[in-house]
Write an enzyme that holds these catalytic residues in place. Sequence first.
Site, PDB file in Angstrom:
ATOM      1  N   ASP A 181      -7.046   7.527  -5.204  1.00  0.00           N
ATOM      2  CA  ASP A 181      -7.156   7.918  -6.618  1.00  0.00           C
ATOM      3  C   ASP A 181      -7.378   9.428  -6.662  1.00  0.00           C
ATOM      4  O   ASP A 181      -8.273   9.964  -5.997  1.00  0.00           O
ATOM      5  CB  ASP A 181      -8.327   7.170  -7.267  1.00  0.00           C
ATOM      6  CG  ASP A 181      -8.361   7.364  -8.771  1.00  0.00           C
ATOM      7  OD1 ASP A 181      -8.225   6.365  -9.498  1.00  0.00           O
ATOM      8  OD2 ASP A 181      -8.538   8.517  -9.211  1.00  0.00           O
ATOM      9  N   ASP A 204      -2.257   8.094 -11.317  1.00  0.00           N
ATOM     10  CA  ASP A 204      -2.894   8.826 -10.211  1.00  0.00           C
ATOM     11  C   ASP A 204      -3.507   7.924  -9.141  1.00  0.00           C
ATOM     12  O   ASP A 204      -4.318   8.372  -8.354  1.00  0.00           O
ATOM     13  CB  ASP A 204      -3.948   9.801 -10.762  1.00  0.00           C
ATOM     14  CG  ASP A 204      -5.292   9.159 -11.033  1.00  0.00           C
ATOM     15  OD1 ASP A 204      -5.319   7.969 -11.375  1.00  0.00           O
ATOM     16  OD2 ASP A 204      -6.310   9.855 -10.898  1.00  0.00           O
ATOM     17  N   GLU A 205      -3.102   6.636  -9.117  1.00  0.00           N
ATOM     18  CA  GLU A 205      -3.672   5.794  -8.052  1.00  0.00           C
ATOM     19  C   GLU A 205      -2.651   4.815  -7.501  1.00  0.00           C
ATOM     20  O   GLU A 205      -1.722   4.398  -8.197  1.00  0.00           O
ATOM     21  CB  GLU A 205      -4.915   5.044  -8.554  1.00  0.00           C
ATOM     22  CG  GLU A 205      -4.606   4.082  -9.659  1.00  0.00           C
ATOM     23  CD  GLU A 205      -5.816   3.299 -10.137  1.00  0.00           C
ATOM     24  OE1 GLU A 205      -6.508   2.683  -9.321  1.00  0.00           O
ATOM     25  OE2 GLU A 205      -6.036   3.322 -11.362  1.00  0.00           O
TER      26      GLU A 205
END
Length: 361
Positions: free
Chosen positions: A16, A114-115
């Site tokens: 993340d 974002d992960e």
Amino acid sequence: MGNKSTDRQRIILHLDMDSFYASVEVRENSDLKGKPVVIGADPKNGTGRGVVSTCSYEARAFGIRSAMPISQAFVLCPHAVFLPPDFPRYAKASAEVMAILKSHEFPFQQVSIDEAFLDVSAVRNYAEATDLAERIRNDIRTQLALTCSIGIAPTKVVAKIASDINKPDGLTVVEPEKLFSFLAPMPVRKIPGVGRKAEAELFEMGIRMIKDLVESDIQVLIARFGRFAIALQAVTSGIDDDIVKERDRVKSVSRETTFLNDTTDEQVIAATMDALVQEVCRNLSDESLRCRTVTIKVRYHGFVTKTKCRTLLHYTDDEKTLRSCAHSLLRDIFDGRPIRLLGIRLSTFEKHDARQMILNV
Ligand code: TTP
Ligand code: MG
């Protein structure tokens, strides 16, 4: 039985990015470095409506958080730098991060901008998984000038919890033996899916820590939470049927063309093959792939179709090499009869290294 549970024991990596939108903005404008930066709605000197998307860790020190009203963020830190979100910029950075992750060829699943998860079970042990995580972190830092946090654990849910607890720029490894001691003292809220409401209900039942959850009566939990109760209680088991789902990968790229009139003209046939090779090569480079297998297809007048393939010694994306392979295959199967259709397919792929991929996104 013992074997079965070992078989299901996996090594999952969850990544993340740290304060993602804000970090991208700070990267683009070094004046922002070290400052409280808030991405979200316009605060309009405290009268603005809308919420905070995210903020830098410097802004978090003032108590600002994602989803907070922007007016409240303004009260907490009026001198913060407030910026509107620039989504195309974040999408590009996200694609660059994901390209680095995908380049490692493990089952991959992106779960938000974002992960992402990688199932790295194929590495031998947690030490190797840790080395891999360090390499990924280093690549992201040096190639993209961004930081991330990574968790490694036997299940997706625990890997996600782990990536979150040492943010920013953290790496947390939870080996199977340490799973229970890692989770037991944590508040139940740390479990993904347990929001404010479920947390309040669990508190009411006297369940505050994950340890309390595991020790509580499953029937009581099921009565309250239905099937979710089983997932909740299984969090410390180290076993999870939720696999890292790979996105469909490109297995082959192909092009074919039908002639307006069936032809025996070798120049026309050769030029057509060149054009097809050029097109599939462009596809290869778009996908950052190299291939090893070339198949050509010739359909003669009367619908008789012949194919022939060759596997090259090395992976390649070189147009000249692929063209000469295609022509050589064509010579092998062209018997002088009028050709109706000509096609080429490239398969058996490998990915370029991450650096090259980034240039392509
Ligand atoms: P997160 O990963 O939840 O947050 P983050 O990356 O900003 O910070 P952290 O270091 O804690 O991981 O979300 C990723 C991005 O998604 C975030 O940068 C902005 C966006 N986002 C919103 O727009 N609104 C929200 O409420 C949240 C939580 C995130
Ligand atoms: Mg994040």
